[in-house]
Design a protein around this motif. Structure first.
Motif, short mmCIF file in Angstrom:
data_model
loop_
_atom_site.label_atom_id
_atom_site.label_comp_id
_atom_site.label_asym_id
_atom_site.label_seq_id
_atom_site.Cartn_x
_atom_site.Cartn_y
_atom_site.Cartn_z
N GLU A 87 0.92 -1.16 0.05
CA GLU A 87 -0.11 -0.07 0.01
C GLU A 87 0.91 1.33 -0.06
O GLU A 87 1.81 1.29 0.94
N VAL A 88 0.49 2.20 -0.92
CA VAL A 88 1.33 3.38 -0.86
C VAL A 88 0.54 4.42 -0.95
O VAL A 88 -0.63 4.53 -1.58
N VAL A 89 0.71 5.78 -0.10
CA VAL A 89 0.32 6.78 -0.08
C VAL A 89 1.02 7.87 -0.74
O VAL A 89 2.16 8.16 -0.14
N MET A 90 0.75 8.69 -1.52
CA MET A 90 1.59 9.88 -1.98
C MET A 90 0.83 11.20 -2.24
O MET A 90 -0.48 11.14 -2.24
N CYS A 91 1.51 12.24 -2.02
CA CYS A 91 0.88 13.66 -2.33
C CYS A 91 1.68 14.27 -3.12
O CYS A 91 3.04 14.18 -2.87
N HIS A 92 1.32 15.40 -3.87
CA HIS A 92 2.02 16.36 -4.72
C HIS A 92 1.76 17.70 -4.35
O HIS A 92 0.61 17.93 -4.02
N PRO A 93 2.79 18.70 -4.69
CA PRO A 93 2.33 20.09 -4.33
C PRO A 93 1.47 20.42 -5.36
O PRO A 93 0.81 21.77 -5.24
N SER A 94 1.41 19.95 -6.61
CA SER A 94 0.36 20.39 -7.66
C SER A 94 -1.09 20.24 -7.27
O SER A 94 -2.05 20.42 -8.23
N GLY A 95 -1.31 19.57 -6.20
CA GLY A 95 -2.85 19.32 -5.63
C GLY A 95 -3.31 18.15 -5.88
O GLY A 95 -4.48 17.98 -5.85
N TYR A 96 -2.41 16.88 -5.88
CA TYR A 96 -3.05 15.65 -5.91
C TYR A 96 -2.68 14.69 -4.64
O TYR A 96 -1.49 15.04 -3.91
N ALA A 97 -3.47 13.94 -4.49
CA ALA A 97 -2.87 12.86 -3.31
C ALA A 97 -3.47 11.49 -4.01
O ALA A 97 -4.67 11.45 -4.70
N GLU A 98 -2.90 10.28 -3.70
CA GLU A 98 -3.01 9.09 -4.50
C GLU A 98 -2.91 8.00 -3.49
O GLU A 98 -2.17 8.06 -2.53
N VAL A 99 -3.73 6.94 -3.72
CA VAL A 99 -3.50 5.58 -2.86
C VAL A 99 -3.21 4.64 -4.02
O VAL A 99 -3.93 4.40 -4.80
N TRP A 100 -2.00 4.02 -3.62
CA TRP A 100 -1.68 3.04 -4.75
C TRP A 100 -1.83 1.73 -3.98
O TRP A 100 -1.65 1.30 -2.92
N TYR A 101 -2.14 0.39 -4.79
CA TYR A 101 -1.79 -1.00 -4.33
C TYR A 101 -1.03 -1.84 -5.30
O TYR A 101 -1.14 -1.31 -6.59
N GLY A 102 -0.52 -2.59 -4.52
CA GLY A 102 0.51 -3.28 -5.75
C GLY A 102 1.04 -4.68 -5.05
O GLY A 102 0.64 -5.00 -4.05
#
Length: 163
Positions: A87-102
């Motif tokens: 499980e990965v959670v990421m955020c970006h200063p351009s206004g995104y947040a993501e949840v990844w599974y793999g």
């Protein structure tokens, strides 16, 4: 779970090859944008808990290869699970947040977005897939994305060396 003597949590063993600083170059291409080359620095670190902290910084390079202008960055947490999933959670200063599974399969990590959220001012982006691998001791990665009405397709890729 008990920690090992070197401070690495047992669930991180499948990602232990990623820990450290990586630097290198990559390329990006996507419909509606100009292709470009970039420099990148990626850091994977741990504090003894059951996750890795991830920080990626991408920059424009001068003729001498040195960073001259930041282009983007992302940060987050990689949380391996006992069954080999990730499980990965990421955020970006351009206004995104993501949840990844793999999955972690030896020296390879495959990820796909489960959720992408964005601020009102962020550009449209709806899905992604990533592949990370240890190839000849280097960290290679690719990022496919679906954005701006385009279907999922190749966007960025890089080869990084441990420093």
């Amino acid at each position: 779970m008990a920690q090992q003597s070197d401070g690495l949590h047992p669930t991180l063993m499948g990602l232990s090859w990623m820990i450290g600083r990586w630097q290198g170059t990559g390329k990006a291409s996507y419909p509606g944008t100009e292709d470009f080359e970039f420099g990148q620095q990626v850091d994977f670190s741990h504090n003894g808990e059951n996750y890795l902290h991830y920080l990626s910084q991408i920059f424009e390079r001068g003729d001498d290869g040195r960073a001259i202008r930041p282009l983007s960055m992302e940060t987050g947490f990689w949380r391996p699970q006992p069954d080999g999933s990730l499980e990965v959670v990421m955020c970006h200063p351009s206004g995104y947040a993501e949840v990844w599974y793999g999955r972690i399969t030896g020296p390879k990590v495959e990820l796909a977005t489960d959720a992408v959220v964005r601020t009102a001012s962020a550009e449209e982006y709806s899905a992604g897939q990533r592949l990370y691998g240890n190839v000849e001791g280097d960290l290679l990665w690719t990022f496919d994305k679906a954005a701006a009405g385009q279907p999922l397709q190749s966007h960025m890729w890089a080869r990084l060396r441990r420093v």
